[in-house]
Design an enzyme around this catalytic site. Structure first.
Site, short mmCIF file in Angstrom:
data_model
loop_
_atom_site.label_atom_id
_atom_site.label_comp_id
_atom_site.label_asym_id
_atom_site.label_seq_id
_atom_site.Cartn_x
_atom_site.Cartn_y
_atom_site.Cartn_z
N HIS A 144 14.22 2.37 3.52
CA HIS A 144 13.11 3.28 2.77
C HIS A 144 13.51 4.44 1.98
CE1 HIS A 144 9.31 5.75 3.46
NE2 HIS A 144 8.65 5.22 1.96
N GLU A 156 15.13 5.74 4.85
CA GLU A 156 14.86 5.72 6.25
C GLU A 156 15.12 4.23 6.42
OE1 GLU A 156 10.99 7.02 8.65
OE2 GLU A 156 10.42 5.65 6.87
N ASN A 194 6.50 8.39 7.17
CA ASN A 194 4.81 7.91 6.38
C ASN A 194 3.52 8.16 7.64
OD1 ASN A 194 4.84 8.62 4.10
ND2 ASN A 194 5.27 6.41 3.21
#
Ligand code: 3HC
Length: 285
Positions: A144, A156, A194
């Site tokens: 990510h 990530e 997130n």
């Protein structure tokens, strides 16, 4: 499984903001890259984004014009899935929709040699569910990247239920080779970033909608008050309000009411005001 030393060509699925950024940093790190999207106009737009970004590095004397040209030349743009058949690692960065991602991974599973690791840049969706569309669940991992990919230092790593430890190690080494630092998250909704960022953004939007302060003062309060580079409304515009809404809805579906997206976020997306990319979000661009 193909290891780091076997990787010469990196495939990227999707030439949008994230896909083009990933293609760029892979090419800057010396890999040959195949960047695939479904329409030639998306591929062309991806190259425009890459050229704009490289021009910034040239302007700062961090790259010569010749080096920037070499980066562009190392990227083959294509609309053909078959062009990914010779890749040694593939990173998918298409839309944040489980059906779309599963269909892409099913196609990749049939097209790309079976010892190749397939990574997804998903920001909130389950790696394990994406992997279940393939016959190589152990070779699927989350990589990510953060937006803008060429400048953000962090990546990530998301570890699915069946992801092999050797694949996690490879993902670390690959990202570090791109000049990034990594952290690991379990395959839980929103992962680390997130899960924590989206409630912050939604609370900023709610505070604005409920008249706590002007949008400028909310962003100023958070940038000067907590020393982050962008306040929640500016950051939402930068990420894309549609992306924020998709991520918030996934978190809401999986984790319940504390993740309910702000009403005004939905209204803006319905109005087509998606942030920087459409010229208007919470601010005008
Ligand atoms: N390519 C190359 N260089 C770029 C660039 C790009 N796309 N965008 C910015 N830069 C460079 C600029 O040239 C400039 O370089 P310099 O300081 O050496 O001159 C530097 O970055 C700063 O850019 P600007 O002066 O234009 O603007 P800012 O100082 O506001 O920095 C920013 C821009 C780096 C984007 C900074 O505002 C920032 O870090 N913002 C927060 C970004 C963030 O949080 N991203 C993560 C979002 S979450 C995510 O992506 C996950 C997803 O799943 C939602």
């Amino acid at each position: 499984m193909r290891g780091l030393d076997d990787i010469e060509t990196v495939g990227v699925v999707g030439a949008g903001t994230m896909g083009s950024g990933i293609a760029q940093v892979a090419a800057q790190a010396g890999y040959d890259v195949v960047m695939r999207d479904i329409e030639q106009e998306f591929v062309d737009k991806g190259f425009d984004t890459i050229e704009d970004s490289l021009a910034r590095f040239v302007k700062k004397d961090e790259l010569t014009e010749g080096e920037a040209d070499e980066v562009v030349d190392a990227i083959e743009g294509t609309t053909s899935l078959d062009a990914l058949a010779d890749c040694d690692l593939v990173v998918e960065a298409a839309s944040e929709n489980m059906e779309v991602k599963q269909s892409i991974f099913q196609d990749l599973d049939e097209t790309v040699p079976e010892d190749v690791v397939l990574a997804t840049n998903t920001s909130t969706l389950s790696i394990t569910t994406i992997a279940s569309a393939t016959e190589r669940e152990d070779l699927i991992v989350g990589l990510h990247f953060m937006n803008p990919v060429p400048v953000m230092k962090g990546v990530e790593l998301v570890v699915g239920e069946k992801t092999d430890q050797a694949v996690v190690d490879l993902a670390h080494d690959f990202a570090e080779g791109l000049g990034k630092e990594t952290w690991e998250s379990d395959d839980k909704p929103g992962f680390v970033t997130n899960r924590i960022l989206m409630p912050w953004i939604n609370e900023g939007i709610r505070a604005f909608d409920e008249g706590v302060a002007s949008k400028d003062d909310i962003d100023k309060g958070m940038t000067l008050g907590t020393n982050v580079p962008m306040g929640p409304l500016t950051l939402a515009d930068h990420i894309g309000l549609d992306i924020c809404l998709d991520a918030s809805e996934t978190l809401h579906d999986e984790l319940g009411d504390r993740y309910k997206p702000a009403y005004l976020l939905k209204r803006k997306v319905d109005a087509g005001d998606l942030g920087k990319k459409t010229g208007r979000g919470f601010y005008e661009y």
